[in-house]
Design a protein around this motif. Structure first.
Motif, PDB file in Angstrom:
ATOM      1  N   GLY A 231       0.674  -1.189  -0.151  1.00 27.67           N
ATOM      2  CA  GLY A 231       0.027   0.195  -0.016  1.00 27.67           C
ATOM      3  C   GLY A 231       0.918   1.114  -0.041  1.00 27.67           C
ATOM      4  O   GLY A 231       0.450   2.225  -0.672  1.00 27.67           O
ATOM      5  N   ALA A 232       1.946   1.147   0.837  1.00 27.74           N
ATOM      6  CA  ALA A 232       2.952   2.386   0.757  1.00 27.74           C
ATOM      7  C   ALA A 232       3.631   2.625  -0.736  1.00 27.74           C
ATOM      8  O   ALA A 232       3.423   3.910  -1.029  1.00 27.74           O
ATOM      9  CB  ALA A 232       3.887   2.324   1.899  1.00 27.74           C
ATOM     10  N   LEU A 233       4.021   1.496  -1.141  1.00 24.31           N
ATOM     11  CA  LEU A 233       4.629   1.575  -2.331  1.00 24.31           C
ATOM     12  C   LEU A 233       3.647   2.222  -3.429  1.00 24.31           C
ATOM     13  O   LEU A 233       4.104   2.991  -4.369  1.00 24.31           O
ATOM     14  CB  LEU A 233       5.189   0.452  -2.939  1.00 24.31           C
ATOM     15  CG  LEU A 233       5.975   0.269  -4.211  1.00 24.31           C
ATOM     16  CD1 LEU A 233       7.298   1.007  -4.009  1.00 24.31           C
ATOM     17  CD2 LEU A 233       6.440  -1.232  -4.597  1.00 24.31           C
ATOM     18  N   LEU A 234       2.470   1.589  -3.651  1.00 24.46           N
ATOM     19  CA  LEU A 234       1.411   2.108  -4.570  1.00 24.46           C
ATOM     20  C   LEU A 234       1.094   3.442  -4.189  1.00 24.46           C
ATOM     21  O   LEU A 234       0.918   4.531  -4.800  1.00 24.46           O
ATOM     22  CB  LEU A 234       0.430   1.205  -4.488  1.00 24.46           C
ATOM     23  CG  LEU A 234      -0.981   1.528  -5.857  1.00 24.46           C
ATOM     24  CD1 LEU A 234      -0.227   1.633  -7.075  1.00 24.46           C
ATOM     25  CD2 LEU A 234      -1.902   0.781  -5.491  1.00 24.46           C
ATOM     26  N   GLY A 235       1.064   3.866  -2.981  1.00 28.11           N
ATOM     27  CA  GLY A 235       0.731   5.219  -2.553  1.00 28.11           C
ATOM     28  C   GLY A 235       1.718   6.331  -2.855  1.00 28.11           C
ATOM     29  O   GLY A 235       1.196   7.383  -3.330  1.00 28.11           O
ATOM     30  N   TRP A 236       2.807   5.783  -2.691  1.00 21.62           N
ATOM     31  CA  TRP A 236       3.947   6.598  -3.337  1.00 21.62           C
ATOM     32  C   TRP A 236       3.894   7.096  -4.747  1.00 21.62           C
ATOM     33  O   TRP A 236       4.055   8.113  -5.206  1.00 21.62           O
ATOM     34  CB  TRP A 236       5.457   6.128  -2.916  1.00 21.62           C
ATOM     35  CG  TRP A 236       6.549   6.914  -3.600  1.00 21.62           C
ATOM     36  CD1 TRP A 236       7.135   8.155  -3.027  1.00 21.62           C
ATOM     37  CD2 TRP A 236       7.315   6.590  -4.792  1.00 21.62           C
ATOM     38  NE1 TRP A 236       8.243   8.302  -3.811  1.00 21.62           N
ATOM     39  CE2 TRP A 236       8.304   7.436  -5.028  1.00 21.62           C
ATOM     40  CE3 TRP A 236       7.021   5.342  -5.587  1.00 21.62           C
ATOM     41  CZ2 TRP A 236       9.241   7.275  -6.039  1.00 21.62           C
ATOM     42  CZ3 TRP A 236       8.236   5.368  -6.705  1.00 21.62           C
ATOM     43  CH2 TRP A 236       8.959   6.215  -6.736  1.00 21.62           C
ATOM     44  N   LEU A 237       3.465   5.932  -5.512  1.00 21.86           N
ATOM     45  CA  LEU A 237       3.547   5.968  -6.844  1.00 21.86           C
ATOM     46  C   LEU A 237       2.268   6.809  -7.146  1.00 21.86           C
ATOM     47  O   LEU A 237       2.386   7.746  -8.178  1.00 21.86           O
ATOM     48  CB  LEU A 237       3.036   4.836  -7.696  1.00 21.86           C
ATOM     49  CG  LEU A 237       3.054   4.532  -8.996  1.00 21.86           C
ATOM     50  CD1 LEU A 237       4.056   5.186  -9.764  1.00 21.86           C
ATOM     51  CD2 LEU A 237       2.718   3.273  -9.617  1.00 21.86           C
TER      52      LEU A 237
END
Length: 300
Positions: A231-237
């Motif tokens: 979720g954090a990785l996709l949120g950063w994107l």
């Protein structure tokens, strides 16, 4: 012990890929929850950088009456420079003001049609660096009482109002971040609770054959961590794409205000903050849920 951790990670990955659509939806919800406060804080940081540059340029502008010619304005400028708390003054004649307006406004042809210059002479007063805001406000009142004065404006006043608004927005962003962090913990906790429910019989059998609580708990903790990390990785994107979308209007803002806003949409420092935060929230949500629900599952 290392083999047990590897096994737990494999089980957690398997759980995620067995239900790809449900896992993707959960990760997307987590990404949005993490991206909202991150985007707001990134924009607030840009705003604070912009206002910090403006706050360093404290200027009082004194517009003179139309009947005050350039010679009288120059004499007045020299007189004001002698006032205590004034560092320097700069006279801008009506011709200078018209030339500057022609340069930046784009209305050159329309200005040529004017029979006379409508812009007044004005004086830029730069207070000393040690001058407090109260002293500058008193200076503004003093300048406004001069007979040559038509209007006195203190540029810093609206900057201070903007700073107050920015501080309010930052506190709102902090509160939103805390609320959404709690929401992330609850979402992951609920997801793990469903995982535990679907593996109820498996957990009972594991207990019967001597499986410890740590052995049973470990895959669920890694599942929560993987949800938080993803979720954090996709949120950063998502944050990066949104800031990239805003790069063009921010560039126009830089041009208008002759300043620089260092916007890096794909900021790795932001990623370095989001990934540990998301992973920690995922582990917290999983740990809270696993500890509460595993205790209720006992072999009969």
């Amino acid at each position: 012990m290392l083999e047990q951790h590897k096994r737990a990670i494999r089980i957690a990955l398997s759980d995620l890929f067995q239900r790809p659509l449900a896992s993707l939806m959960t990760i997307l919800v987590l990404a949005i929850a993490l991206a909202l406060p991150t985007t707001l804080l990134a924009l607030l940081n840009l705003g604070e950088q912009l206002t910090s540059e403006w706050s360093q340029e404290r200027t009082v502008t004194m517009f003179l009456k139309a009947d005050v010619d350039a010679e009288a304005a120059l004499l007045l400028s020299a007189t004001i420079e002698e006032i205590e708390g004034v560092d320097s003054t700069e006279l801008r004649t009506s011709a200078d003001a018209l030339a500057e307006f022609r340069l930046y406004s784009g209305f050159g042809d329309a200005l040529d049609a004017l029979e006379e210059n409508p812009l007044p002479n004005h004086i830029l007063i730069h207070p000393s660096e040690s001058a407090e805001n109260d002293a500058i406000c008193e200076l503004v009142k003093r300048l406004a009482t001069l007979p040559e004065s038509d209007l006195v404006e203190y540029d810093q006043a609206w900057v201070e109002r903007l700073n107050s608004f920015t501080e309010t927005a930052r506190r709102f962003a902090d509160a939103l971040a805390i609320a959404l962090a709690i929401a992330v913990i609850m979402i992951i906790g609920n997801t793990i609770r469903l995982e535990i429910a679907t593996r109820h019989s498996e957990i009972e059998i594991t207990r019967l054959v001597g499986g410890t609580d740590g052995f049973i708990r470990r895959p669920f903790l890694y599942t929560g961590m993987l949800y938080g990390f993803s979720g954090a990785l996709l949120g950063w994107l998502l944050v990066s794409l949104l800031l990239l979308f805003l790069k063009s209007p921010l560039h126009d803002l830089e041009t208008l205000y002759a300043t620089s806003l260092p916007l890096n949409p794909f900021d790795l420092q932001r990623l370095a903050i989001l990934l540990p935060a998301g992973t920690l929230l995922g582990m917290t949500g999983a740990a809270l849920t696993v500890g509460r629900h595993l205790a209720t599952i006992q072999p009969e």
